[in-house]
Design an enzyme around this catalytic site. Structure first.
Site, PDB file in Angstrom:
ATOM      1  N   CYS A   2       0.839  -1.198   0.000  1.00 18.01           N
ATOM      2  CA  CYS A   2       0.000   0.000   0.000  1.00 18.01           C
ATOM      3  C   CYS A   2       0.882   1.258   0.000  1.00 18.01           C
ATOM      4  O   CYS A   2       1.889   1.321   0.690  1.00 18.01           O
ATOM      5  CB  CYS A   2      -0.948   0.092   1.190  1.00 18.01           C
ATOM      6  SG  CYS A   2      -2.104  -1.260   1.281  1.00 18.01           S
ATOM      7  N   ARG A  27       4.130  -0.265  -4.759  1.00 23.08           N
ATOM      8  CA  ARG A  27       3.825  -0.783  -3.419  1.00 23.08           C
ATOM      9  C   ARG A  27       2.506  -1.546  -3.370  1.00 23.08           C
ATOM     10  O   ARG A  27       2.179  -2.167  -2.360  1.00 23.08           O
ATOM     11  CB  ARG A  27       3.757   0.375  -2.411  1.00 23.08           C
ATOM     12  CG  ARG A  27       5.046   1.142  -2.280  1.00 23.08           C
ATOM     13  CD  ARG A  27       4.865   2.309  -1.342  1.00 23.08           C
ATOM     14  NE  ARG A  27       4.690   1.851   0.013  1.00 23.08           N
ATOM     15  CZ  ARG A  27       5.671   1.681   0.885  1.00 23.08           C
ATOM     16  NH1 ARG A  27       6.902   1.955   0.531  1.00 23.08           N
ATOM     17  NH2 ARG A  27       5.430   1.251   2.092  1.00 23.08           N
ATOM     18  N   TRP A  75      -2.621  -2.812  -1.717  1.00 29.42           N
ATOM     19  CA  TRP A  75      -2.243  -4.223  -1.847  1.00 29.42           C
ATOM     20  C   TRP A  75      -3.085  -4.940  -0.797  1.00 29.42           C
ATOM     21  O   TRP A  75      -2.850  -4.794   0.406  1.00 29.42           O
ATOM     22  CB  TRP A  75      -0.751  -4.391  -1.572  1.00 29.42           C
ATOM     23  CG  TRP A  75      -0.230  -5.767  -1.824  1.00 29.42           C
ATOM     24  CD1 TRP A  75       0.245  -6.255  -3.010  1.00 29.42           C
ATOM     25  CD2 TRP A  75      -0.105  -6.838  -0.880  1.00 29.42           C
ATOM     26  NE1 TRP A  75       0.639  -7.560  -2.852  1.00 29.42           N
ATOM     27  CE2 TRP A  75       0.428  -7.940  -1.559  1.00 29.42           C
ATOM     28  CE3 TRP A  75      -0.413  -6.976   0.479  1.00 29.42           C
ATOM     29  CZ2 TRP A  75       0.692  -9.162  -0.943  1.00 29.42           C
ATOM     30  CZ3 TRP A  75      -0.165  -8.196   1.103  1.00 29.42           C
ATOM     31  CH2 TRP A  75       0.388  -9.266   0.390  1.00 29.42           C
ATOM     32  N   ASN A 101      -1.954   2.219   5.618  1.00 33.65           N
ATOM     33  CA  ASN A 101      -1.041   1.159   5.180  1.00 33.65           C
ATOM     34  C   ASN A 101      -0.642   0.379   6.422  1.00 33.65           C
ATOM     35  O   ASN A 101      -0.143   0.963   7.379  1.00 33.65           O
ATOM     36  CB  ASN A 101       0.200   1.780   4.514  1.00 33.65           C
ATOM     37  CG  ASN A 101       1.311   0.773   4.311  1.00 33.65           C
ATOM     38  OD1 ASN A 101       1.056  -0.420   4.178  1.00 33.65           O
ATOM     39  ND2 ASN A 101       2.544   1.256   4.289  1.00 33.65           N
ATOM     40  N   GLY A 102      -0.905  -0.931   6.415  1.00 28.81           N
ATOM     41  CA  GLY A 102      -0.560  -1.746   7.581  1.00 28.81           C
ATOM     42  C   GLY A 102      -1.673  -2.733   7.872  1.00 28.81           C
ATOM     43  O   GLY A 102      -2.526  -2.993   7.011  1.00 28.81           O
ATOM     44  N   GLU A 488      18.551 -16.994  -6.972  1.00 24.10           N
ATOM     45  CA  GLU A 488      18.087 -15.661  -7.359  1.00 24.10           C
ATOM     46  C   GLU A 488      17.533 -15.669  -8.789  1.00 24.10           C
ATOM     47  O   GLU A 488      16.513 -15.041  -9.080  1.00 24.10           O
ATOM     48  CB  GLU A 488      19.253 -14.659  -7.189  1.00 24.10           C
ATOM     49  CG  GLU A 488      19.002 -13.250  -7.633  1.00 24.10           C
ATOM     50  CD  GLU A 488      17.847 -12.544  -6.916  1.00 24.10           C
ATOM     51  OE1 GLU A 488      17.300 -13.085  -5.943  1.00 24.10           O
ATOM     52  OE2 GLU A 488      17.481 -11.455  -7.378  1.00 24.10           O
ATOM     53  N   LYS A 492      13.703 -14.652  -9.814  1.00 25.34           N
ATOM     54  CA  LYS A 492      13.384 -13.621 -10.806  1.00 25.34           C
ATOM     55  C   LYS A 492      12.377 -14.162 -11.821  1.00 25.34           C
ATOM     56  O   LYS A 492      11.405 -13.510 -12.157  1.00 25.34           O
ATOM     57  CB  LYS A 492      14.639 -13.157 -11.576  1.00 25.34           C
ATOM     58  CG  LYS A 492      15.643 -12.342 -10.824  1.00 25.34           C
ATOM     59  CD  LYS A 492      15.223 -10.931 -10.509  1.00 25.34           C
ATOM     60  CE  LYS A 492      14.463 -10.871  -9.231  1.00 25.34           C
ATOM     61  NZ  LYS A 492      15.166 -10.667  -7.994  1.00 25.34           N
ATOM     62  N   GLU A 495       8.786 -14.703 -10.239  1.00 22.56           N
ATOM     63  CA  GLU A 495       7.974 -13.563  -9.835  1.00 22.56           C
ATOM     64  C   GLU A 495       7.466 -12.735 -10.999  1.00 22.56           C
ATOM     65  O   GLU A 495       6.393 -12.144 -10.905  1.00 22.56           O
ATOM     66  CB  GLU A 495       8.660 -12.686  -8.782  1.00 22.56           C
ATOM     67  CG  GLU A 495       9.894 -11.978  -9.196  1.00 22.56           C
ATOM     68  CD  GLU A 495      10.529 -11.182  -8.044  1.00 22.56           C
ATOM     69  OE1 GLU A 495       9.818 -10.761  -7.128  1.00 22.56           O
ATOM     70  OE2 GLU A 495      11.743 -10.966  -8.094  1.00 22.56           O
ATOM     71  N   HIS A 511      19.973 -36.111  -5.782  1.00 21.39           N
ATOM     72  CA  HIS A 511      19.256 -36.598  -4.598  1.00 21.39           C
ATOM     73  C   HIS A 511      17.749 -36.353  -4.708  1.00 21.39           C
ATOM     74  O   HIS A 511      17.048 -36.355  -3.719  1.00 21.39           O
ATOM     75  CB  HIS A 511      19.821 -35.930  -3.342  1.00 21.39           C
ATOM     76  CG  HIS A 511      21.282 -36.230  -3.144  1.00 21.39           C
ATOM     77  ND1 HIS A 511      21.736 -37.463  -2.760  1.00 21.39           N
ATOM     78  CD2 HIS A 511      22.385 -35.461  -3.346  1.00 21.39           C
ATOM     79  CE1 HIS A 511      23.068 -37.435  -2.702  1.00 21.39           C
ATOM     80  NE2 HIS A 511      23.484 -36.229  -3.058  1.00 21.39           N
ATOM     81  N   LYS A 610       6.363  -4.142  -3.804  1.00 24.73           N
ATOM     82  CA  LYS A 610       7.801  -3.909  -3.666  1.00 24.73           C
ATOM     83  C   LYS A 610       8.245  -3.949  -2.212  1.00 24.73           C
ATOM     84  O   LYS A 610       9.301  -4.462  -1.882  1.00 24.73           O
ATOM     85  CB  LYS A 610       8.119  -2.536  -4.275  1.00 24.73           C
ATOM     86  CG  LYS A 610       9.575  -2.157  -4.244  1.00 24.73           C
ATOM     87  CD  LYS A 610      10.345  -2.937  -5.272  1.00 24.73           C
ATOM     88  CE  LYS A 610      11.817  -2.637  -5.267  1.00 24.73           C
ATOM     89  NZ  LYS A 610      12.579  -3.718  -5.899  1.00 24.73           N
TER      90      LYS A 610
END
Ligand code: M6R
Length: 615
Positions: A2, A27, A75, A101-102, A488, A492, A495, A511, A610
């Site tokens: 948010c 965000r 969000w 926001n929260g 990483e 990438k 996402e 394995h 983000k």
């Protein structure tokens, strides 16, 4: 999660708010809304499901006049993304509008009490509880908005950055923060800006005050910034000068921020090393190490806490610090560490790594470490964010604002800082030979030029990308320093292209994961020349023997791997421990081009935000 924006002053608020929301859209982008006090004194709220552009379309035929307003990009946490659950939320009488926001953890209990008093709710959000609670307290006790906010926040458990408009007091915005970021901008004309980070403010003023937890600010144009706490004690947040250029906040001709940020990496790493590596390139100076030398060099153990990409950087940091400084290092997911009752000694050093500096789990891990008496060191990008303020010391990575949700330049910046830190500590502890130290420092300064060379593979990767768009699963393999690079690379791809991908230590494949390999499964192997090179070749052969299709990331001059790989991407050579910085480039580009081929919104992947300010 948010984004919040606010403006109060003499200019038209709406254009400032919309531009601010666009800057903060990284965000959250499932819905957006704006509240304005119009020239006629009405409090108008407009909301739309979707992106900020959908909100703009919705506002086309509306009254967008007024010089005071607040706006929000969401969000979703509580309640599906739709225009009812979008912020701002009106109070029952329509006198107040609030953005948040929260997460309000005790919202159910508070809501039950308010519902029992006959207060109607429109949305299913935790946020609406705040605005109803504040109005109820204000009206039933004849309090001012500030007083009502103070009483209400005494009852609230959770994280919040809030801003409130009151129709009866069009010259005031009241805002408050607890565990969610909030920055106030002080304009030259006595006007005020408000945002979740400094990016929407930078265009108008370079003077900002980062609010601290527990702060409540009252913004009234032409008056001093007033900040108190819930007990009405005056607070004095420091006013700081910010240094963000508009160019850093815009795409600069690139189709997506992610591509711009990938290509910025050579310049970013030069900025990251500037002033820290001397002109002769034989010495690293980190002021945090000078100031806290004894604490750091005598660490019994280092614990790195981080999330996501920053955690991957931490895995590389572990190898660097252990091999150069001979200090044992553990790398923990902050979200696990905070709830695990870990053993922490007062002579431990905890390193918190975060691009945003606002990740809720990392902040909680820092708090836990500090309570246990450990020394906490931050590695962060966002200047003035919560993490650098809650750690005892630290190093900024200085790569400039990262806007693409998929982290790229922050990762290479974090690994560069960890490299400098490991070298610095090794030098101070005497665990590195003087010649080796100088050779490594020199090599580090050559990395930006080598990144420029690595970026030349962009066109080749763009041509390769369509081959992989069909894939449902991909495997990324690496060993040693390149194992975190494999993790990483897989993150990438997941996402931004929504293709399932796994990163694995190449030798572990036999394995279990080797059972997955067939001709449908692209396998990306980081096979740069290092002490495990021959072993990685064997791992590639194991994949090939099972019909797997291999794309290998190799060092220039390699003539062996082309015999076994379907495709090779060639990178400049460097020391083994710096290879992750260079080897990340083709994997970032691969993920980017595959996602673009699949028509995905690279900068705003679904379900992600983000800055993860909720746990
Ligand atoms: O801001 P932080 O570095 O604390 O964020 C941690 C993760 O949320 C972040 O790295 C995330 O994994 C990125 N989207 C990865 O590209």
């Amino acid at each position: 999660m948010c984004g919040i924006v606010g403006y109060i002053g003499h200019k038209k608020a709406y254009p400032i708010l919309i531009k601010g929301l666009q800057r903060l859209e990284y965000r959250g982008y499932d819905s957006a809304g704006v509240a304005l006090i119009s020239e006629d004194g009405d409090l108008n709220v407009y909301k739309a499901k979707g992106k900020v552009s959908d909100l703009e379309a919705c506002c086309e035929d509306k009254d967008i006049s007024g010089c005071a307003g607040i706006a929000h990009t969401r969000w979703a946490t509580h309640g599906e993304p739709n225009s009812t659950n979008a912020h701002p939320h009106y109070s029952a009488s329509g006198r107040l509008a609030l953005i948040h926001n929260g997460i309000i953890e005790n919202y159910m209990t508070l809501k039950e009490k308010l519902v029992a008093l006959g207060i109607p709710f429109k949305s299913v959000t935790d946020t609406e509880v705040l605005v109803q609670l504040i109005e109820h307290i204000m009206l039933s006790n004849e309090l001012t908005l500030l007083e009502a906010v103070q009483v209400a926040l005494h009852q609230v458990i959770g994280a919040y950055a809030i801003a409130i408009l009151d129709r009866k007091h069009p010259d005031t915005i009241v805002c408050a923060r607890q565990s969610s970021p909030l920055v106030v901008g002080l304009g030259a004309d006595g006007d005020f800006y408000l945002a979740s980070d400094a990016s929407p403010i930078a265009e108008y003023t370079d003077k900002v005050a980062y609010l601290n937890d527990g702060d409540i600010a009252v913004l009234q144009p032409g008056k001093e910034l007033k900040v108190v706490n819930i007990d009405n004690e005056t607070q004095h947040p420091k006013v700081k000068q910010i240094d963000i250029t508009l160019g850093q906040l815009e795409k600069g001709g690139y189709p997506f921020f992610m591509l711009k940020e990938i290509f910025e990496q050579p310049a970013c790493l030069r900025d990251c090393m500037r002033g820290r590596i001397n002109v002769g390139a034989d010495r690293i100076t980190l002021s945090a190490v000078i100031d806290y030398r004894e604490k750091l060099i005598n660490a019994r153990r280092i614990i790195i806490v981080a999330c996501g990409t920053s955690w991957h950087a931490g895995l590389i940091g572990k190898q660097l610090i252990e091999s150069l400084c001979r200090i044992p290092v553990e790398v923990e997911y902050a979200s696990e560490f905070r709830y695990r009752d870990p053993v922490i000694y007062p002579d431990d050093v905890v390193i918190a790594i975060s691009q945003s500096g606002e990740t809720a789990d990392t902040l909680a891990a820092i708090e836990l470490a500090r309570r246990a008496g450990a020394f906490v060191f931050g590695i962060c990008n966002a200047i003035g964010a919560s993490i650098p303020r809650q750690t005892q010391t630290g190093v900024y990575i200085h790569v400039g604002p990262e806007i693409g949700v998929a982290s790229t330049k922050a990762f290479t910046g974090q690994v560069t800082v960890l490299s400098m830190l490991a070298l610095c500590l090794a030098h101070e502890r005497g665990t590195i030979r003087a010649e080796h130290y100088k050779e490594m420092v020199r090599e580090l300064t050559l990395i930006p030029a080598k990144l420029e060379k690595a970026l030349e593979s962009n066109e080749q990767i763009e041509r390769l990308a369509p081959i992989f768009t069909y894939a449902k699963n991909c495997l990324y393999l690496g060993r040693g320093y390149n194992y975190p690079v494999a993790l990483e690379g897989a993150l990438k791809l997941k996402e931004i292209s929504y293709i399932h991908a796994e990163g694995y230590p190449a030798a572990e494949m036999k394995h279990g994961p080797i059972a997955l390999i067939d001709s449908e499964m692209p396998v990306f192997v980081i096979a740069t020349r290092d002490h495990l090179y021959d072993k990685v070749i064997s791992n590639i052969q194991e994949v090939r023997a099972r019909g797997g299709r291999v794309t290998a990331i190799v060092t220039e001059g390699d003539t062996q791997i082309q015999k076994f790989a379907d495709h090779i991407i060639v990178l400049p050579d460097t020391l083994e421990c710096f290879q992750p910085i260079i080897a990340s480039i083709p994997l970032q580009l691969l993920a980017y081009h595959i996602a673009v081929c699949k028509g995905k919104d690279v900068d705003r992947p679904r379900n992600l935000a983000k800055s993860v300010t909720v746990e």
